[in-house]
Design a protein around this motif. Structure first.
Motif, PDB file in Angstrom:
ATOM      1  N   SER A   1       0.845  -1.191   0.000  1.00  0.00           N
ATOM      2  CA  SER A   1       0.000   0.000   0.000  1.00  0.00           C
ATOM      3  C   SER A   1       0.879   1.238   0.000  1.00  0.00           C
ATOM      4  CB  SER A   1      -0.930   0.019   1.216  1.00  0.00           C
ATOM      5  OG  SER A   1      -0.181   0.162   2.393  1.00  0.00           O
ATOM      6  N   VAL A   2       0.394   2.249  -0.646  1.00  0.00           N
ATOM      7  CA  VAL A   2       1.111   3.519  -0.707  1.00  0.00           C
ATOM      8  C   VAL A   2       0.391   4.484   0.204  1.00  0.00           C
ATOM      9  CG1 VAL A   2       1.817   5.421  -2.184  1.00  0.00           C
ATOM     10  CG2 VAL A   2       1.840   3.079  -3.069  1.00  0.00           C
ATOM     11  N   GLU A   3       1.078   4.963   1.198  1.00  0.00           N
ATOM     12  CA  GLU A   3       0.477   5.919   2.121  1.00  0.00           C
ATOM     13  C   GLU A   3       0.743   7.322   1.604  1.00  0.00           C
ATOM     14  OE1 GLU A   3       1.073   7.389   6.663  1.00  0.00           O
ATOM     15  OE2 GLU A   3       1.114   5.245   6.273  1.00  0.00           O
ATOM     16  N   THR A   4      -0.328   8.056   1.418  1.00  0.00           N
ATOM     17  CA  THR A   4      -0.207   9.421   0.926  1.00  0.00           C
ATOM     18  C   THR A   4      -0.485  10.371   2.074  1.00  0.00           C
ATOM     19  OG1 THR A   4      -0.935   8.735  -1.250  1.00  0.00           O
ATOM     20  CG2 THR A   4      -1.057  11.072  -0.764  1.00  0.00           C
ATOM     21  N   THR A   5       0.395  11.325   2.246  1.00  0.00           N
ATOM     22  CA  THR A   5       0.252  12.301   3.310  1.00  0.00           C
ATOM     23  C   THR A   5      -0.165  13.635   2.722  1.00  0.00           C
ATOM     24  OG1 THR A   5       2.016  11.206   4.525  1.00  0.00           O
ATOM     25  CG2 THR A   5       1.435  13.417   5.218  1.00  0.00           C
TER      26      THR A   5
ATOM     27  N   ILE B   1      -1.202  23.797   0.801  1.00  0.00           N
ATOM     28  CA  ILE B   1      -1.510  22.375   0.669  1.00  0.00           C
ATOM     29  C   ILE B   1      -0.268  21.674   0.125  1.00  0.00           C
ATOM     30  CG2 ILE B   1      -2.988  20.659  -0.436  1.00  0.00           C
ATOM     31  CD1 ILE B   1      -4.997  23.043  -0.901  1.00  0.00           C
ATOM     32  N   GLU B   2       0.160  20.615   0.823  1.00  0.00           N
ATOM     33  CA  GLU B   2       1.289  19.807   0.360  1.00  0.00           C
ATOM     34  C   GLU B   2       0.856  18.353   0.286  1.00  0.00           C
ATOM     35  OE1 GLU B   2       5.061  20.222   2.315  1.00  0.00           O
ATOM     36  OE2 GLU B   2       4.650  22.305   2.797  1.00  0.00           O
ATOM     37  N   LEU B   3       1.254  17.686  -0.783  1.00  0.00           N
ATOM     38  CA  LEU B   3       0.998  16.258  -0.951  1.00  0.00           C
ATOM     39  C   LEU B   3       2.317  15.520  -0.991  1.00  0.00           C
ATOM     40  CD1 LEU B   3      -1.593  16.353  -3.868  1.00  0.00           C
ATOM     41  CD2 LEU B   3      -2.074  16.229  -1.436  1.00  0.00           C
ATOM     42  N   ASN B   4       2.325  14.304  -0.510  1.00  0.00           N
ATOM     43  CA  ASN B   4       3.514  13.465  -0.574  1.00  0.00           C
ATOM     44  C   ASN B   4       3.467  12.667  -1.875  1.00  0.00           C
ATOM     45  OD1 ASN B   4       5.850  12.150   0.082  1.00  0.00           O
ATOM     46  ND2 ASN B   4       4.878  10.717   1.493  1.00  0.00           N
TER      47      ASN B   4
ATOM     48  N   ASN C   1      -8.779  10.675  -1.940  1.00  0.00           N
ATOM     49  CA  ASN C   1      -9.621  11.775  -1.464  1.00  0.00           C
ATOM     50  C   ASN C   1      -9.172  12.154  -0.067  1.00  0.00           C
ATOM     51  OD1 ASN C   1     -11.572  11.764  -3.672  1.00  0.00           O
ATOM     52  ND2 ASN C   1     -12.213   9.798  -2.853  1.00  0.00           N
ATOM     53  N   ALA C   2      -9.301  13.426   0.244  1.00  0.00           N
ATOM     54  CA  ALA C   2      -9.012  13.897   1.594  1.00  0.00           C
ATOM     55  C   ALA C   2      -9.953  15.048   1.899  1.00  0.00           C
ATOM     56  CB  ALA C   2      -7.560  14.365   1.717  1.00  0.00           C
TER      57      ALA C   2
END
Length: 86
Positions: A5-9, A23-26, A78-79
């Motif tokens: 699984s890829v964890e997105t922060t 806004i920052e995405l990993n 989605n977040a």
């Protein structure tokens, strides 16, 4: 069977905010990010799609003080983030 699984922060700051949020995405690759900002009454006050390529997204907040929901969509992720505008 192993499933990776890829964890997105997602980082959204500052909260509370006064005039803008960041806004920052990993994400390591360029990707399309859509966001919707909804006020406390359920009205959509902003909707936009941008290309995220590692540089933080700065979202101007020229709206009245109050509570908002920020909904982010990218690469089937989605977040939802609560935003407090001072």
């Amino acid at each position: 069977v192993m499933v990776s699984s890829v964890e997105t922060t997602v980082k959204v700051y500052p909260i509370p905010c006064s005039d803008k949020i960041t806004i920052e995405l990993n994400e390591s690759v360029s990707t399309e990010v859509s966001y919707i900002l909804i006020d406390a009454f359920g009205n959509i006050v902003l909707t936009k799609t941008v290309t995220y390529s590692g540089t933080p997204i700065v979202l101007e907040m020229p709206f009245v003080s109050g509570m908002y929901q920020l909904i982010l969509n990218w690469n089937e992720h989605n977040a939802v983030q609560k935003i407090i505008k001072q």
